[in-house]
Enzyme design. Sequence first.
Site, PDB file in Angstrom:
ATOM      1  N   ARG A   1      -5.272 -21.182  54.790  1.00 20.58           N
ATOM      2  CA  ARG A   1      -5.399 -20.716  56.170  1.00 20.58           C
ATOM      3  C   ARG A   1      -6.723 -19.954  56.293  1.00 20.58           C
ATOM      4  NH1 ARG A   1      -4.290 -15.671  58.623  1.00 20.58           N
ATOM      5  NH2 ARG A   1      -3.693 -15.879  60.811  1.00 20.58           N
TER       6      ARG A   1
ATOM      7  N   ASP B   1      -5.739  -1.558  61.612  1.00 17.67           N
ATOM      8  CA  ASP B   1      -7.197  -1.665  61.456  1.00 17.67           C
ATOM      9  C   ASP B   1      -7.834  -0.304  61.720  1.00 17.67           C
ATOM     10  OD1 ASP B   1      -6.853  -4.318  60.886  1.00 17.67           O
ATOM     11  OD2 ASP B   1      -7.511  -5.062  62.840  1.00 17.67           O
TER      12      ASP B   1
ATOM     13  N   HIS C   1      -0.996  -3.406  57.325  1.00 21.95           N
ATOM     14  CA  HIS C   1      -2.020  -2.391  57.581  1.00 21.95           C
ATOM     15  C   HIS C   1      -2.250  -2.246  59.073  1.00 21.95           C
ATOM     16  CE1 HIS C   1      -4.273  -6.164  57.862  1.00 21.95           C
ATOM     17  NE2 HIS C   1      -5.142  -5.517  58.623  1.00 21.95           N
TER      18      HIS C   1
ATOM     19  N   HIS D   1       0.208  -4.753  61.047  1.00 21.45           N
ATOM     20  CA  HIS D   1       0.273  -6.209  60.999  1.00 21.45           C
ATOM     21  C   HIS D   1       0.002  -6.661  59.560  1.00 21.45           C
ATOM     22  CE1 HIS D   1      -3.814  -4.980  62.121  1.00 21.45           C
ATOM     23  NE2 HIS D   1      -4.265  -6.075  61.545  1.00 21.45           N
TER      24      HIS D   1
HETATM   25  C1  LIG Z   1      -5.676  -2.071  50.468  1.00 20.46           C
HETATM   26  C2  LIG Z   1      -6.096  -1.970  51.722  1.00 20.46           C
HETATM   27  C3  LIG Z   1      -7.556  -2.105  52.139  1.00 20.46           C
HETATM   28  C4  LIG Z   1      -7.437  -2.147  53.638  1.00 20.46           C
HETATM   29  C5  LIG Z   1      -6.267  -1.242  53.926  1.00 20.46           C
HETATM   30  C6  LIG Z   1      -5.238  -1.726  52.928  1.00 20.46           C
HETATM   31  O1  LIG Z   1      -4.185  -0.797  52.703  1.00 20.46           O
HETATM   32  C7  LIG Z   1      -4.636  -3.040  53.441  1.00 20.46           C
HETATM   33  C8  LIG Z   1      -5.635  -3.965  54.082  1.00 20.46           C
HETATM   34  C9  LIG Z   1      -7.103  -3.602  54.052  1.00 20.46           C
HETATM   35  C10 LIG Z   1      -7.840  -3.779  55.375  1.00 20.46           C
HETATM   36  C11 LIG Z   1      -8.058  -5.229  55.776  1.00 20.46           C
HETATM   37  C12 LIG Z   1      -8.836  -5.275  57.056  1.00 20.46           C
HETATM   38  C13 LIG Z   1      -9.979  -4.303  57.174  1.00 20.46           C
HETATM   39  O2  LIG Z   1     -11.101  -4.813  56.512  1.00 20.46           O
HETATM   40  C14 LIG Z   1      -9.639  -2.915  56.586  1.00 20.46           C
HETATM   41  C15 LIG Z   1     -10.820  -1.976  56.774  1.00 20.46           C
HETATM   42  C16 LIG Z   1      -8.372  -2.473  57.190  1.00 20.46           C
HETATM   43  O3  LIG Z   1      -8.260  -1.774  58.134  1.00 20.46           O
HETATM   44  O4  LIG Z   1      -7.286  -3.004  56.447  1.00 20.46           O
HETATM   45  C17 LIG Z   1      -9.124  -3.042  55.179  1.00 20.46           C
HETATM   46  C18 LIG Z   1      -8.682  -1.758  54.477  1.00 20.46           C
HETATM   47  C19 LIG Z   1      -9.812  -1.077  53.786  1.00 20.46           C
HETATM   48  O5  LIG Z   1     -10.565  -1.711  53.028  1.00 20.46           O
HETATM   49  O6  LIG Z   1      -9.941   0.096  54.043  1.00 20.46           O
HETATM   50  O1  LIG Z   2      -5.985 -13.230  59.159  1.00 17.40           O
HETATM   51  C1  LIG Z   2      -5.378 -12.666  60.052  1.00 17.40           C
HETATM   52  O2  LIG Z   2      -4.680 -13.262  60.882  1.00 17.40           O
HETATM   53  C2  LIG Z   2      -5.417 -11.150  60.170  1.00 17.40           C
HETATM   54  C3  LIG Z   2      -6.587 -10.524  59.492  1.00 17.40           C
HETATM   55  C4  LIG Z   2      -6.571  -9.037  59.602  1.00 17.40           C
HETATM   56  O3  LIG Z   2      -5.601  -8.425  59.986  1.00 17.40           O
HETATM   57  C5  LIG Z   2      -7.763  -8.279  59.208  1.00 17.40           C
HETATM   58  O4  LIG Z   2      -8.748  -8.897  58.686  1.00 17.40           O
HETATM   59  O5  LIG Z   2      -7.749  -7.053  59.428  1.00 17.40           O
HETATM   60 FE   LIG Z   3      -6.091  -6.338  60.435  1.00 17.16          FE
END
Ligand SMILES: C=C1C[C@]23C[C@@]1(O)CC[C@H]2[C@@]12CC[C@H](O)[C@@](C)(C(=O)O1)[C@H]2[C@@H]3C(=O)O
Ligand SMILES: O=C(O)CCC(=O)C(=O)O
Ligand SMILES: [Fe+2]
Length: 355
Positions: free
Chosen positions: A298, A234, A232, A288
Amino acid sequence: MVKSGTLLETLKQQLSMDSDPPFHEAYKTLFDKTIEKKITPKNEQVVMVEECELPLIDLSRLDHGDEGEREGCKLEIARASQEWGFFQVVNHGISCEILEEMRFMQERVFKQPFDIKTKEDKYLNFSAGSYRWGTPTATCLRQLSWSEAFHIPLLDISTSPPAGFDSLSSTIGQFATTVSSLAQKLAEILAEKLGHKSTFFQEHCLPSTCYLRMNRYPPCPIPSEVFGLMPHTDSDFLTILHQDQVGGLQLVKDDKWISVKPNPEALIINIGDLFQAWSNDVYKSVQHRVVTNSLVERFSTAYFFCPSYDTVIHSCHEPSVYRKFSFREYRQQVQEDVQKLGSKIGLPRFLVQSQ
Ligand SMILES: C=C1C[C@]23C[C@@]1(O)CC[C@H]2[C@@]12CC[C@H](O)[C@@](C)(C(=O)O1)[C@H]2[C@@H]3C(=O)O
Ligand SMILES: O=C(O)CCC(=O)C(=O)O
Ligand SMILES: [Fe+2]
């Protein structure tokens, strides 16, 4: 070499065991489909990913150096944000003691029984619904994140902690306060290097709009099939991350996945989608992910530097690559895509050309 029949049996056994959170139970159909079809001797081999050291920037140069040192440091921050979208910083203002305490607290918080973590009402004074685990929308194992997390709005970091967890709030509080001002400082430097002396971030990214995410990645019996956190970018301006010694964070550099070597003293900074849009693609919001391992859990903590939902994101240069959008619109689009497609599309949805 393990025979694949034996491996299959072992995996089935492991996947039928109780775990917290209960991945095996909740995602049983996805596991059954994948195990029978995909676990062959070829899949047993772990895909090797090269390990790298991210650019390492010493932030003491911003406060103690002369003008040349300060400028050099700012340039390094801007260059790493353009070329990598990721860098790490030392002398960031958060003591090793606080980082160690955070790690210790996380272990205690996540060790609480599953029913307590998922309780409808408040847990540890965090709002209801701050606990998340797995990926409810996953339709295949590749869309499942083998992790649990607390999403904590900064305003929830209370000063009146529940009994038994009194040092928790103070530790998270100190961590949050310091990373908040670090995020402001970095955002201002990045804006300045684009030619903007901007108060935008002070006005729009307030503690009420930012949040912390504490992540735990339990050991996973099939690490070659399931991510700890799926790939994903951020959805914020920038993220400040602290990871423990275990490792598992990977990012895309020059079209290849590379893994980040853990440095317990450093904080990792990564550019989010909003800064990529604001900078008109100068700074890069890079894909990432976190990979799992079968042996050790972890922990990591991420601070997401976000604006209020009404904030309009527009590029600081013309012609703009992306159309203007509010943060509310962006989050809603991401949520809709995750619901419908299993993962987010992100910025490509907002390209001017695609209108
Ligand atoms: C299923 C998903 C929710 C997410 C976007 C994704 O495709 C993969 C990771 C998720 C994450 C993790 C970190 C953040 O909290 C977040 C906002 C992000 O950018 O990637 C969430 C996404 C989400 O909940 O929108
Ligand atoms: O746990 C990690 O090293 C990355 C976490 C992350 O990418 C996130 O919370 O958006
Ligand atoms: Fe992230």
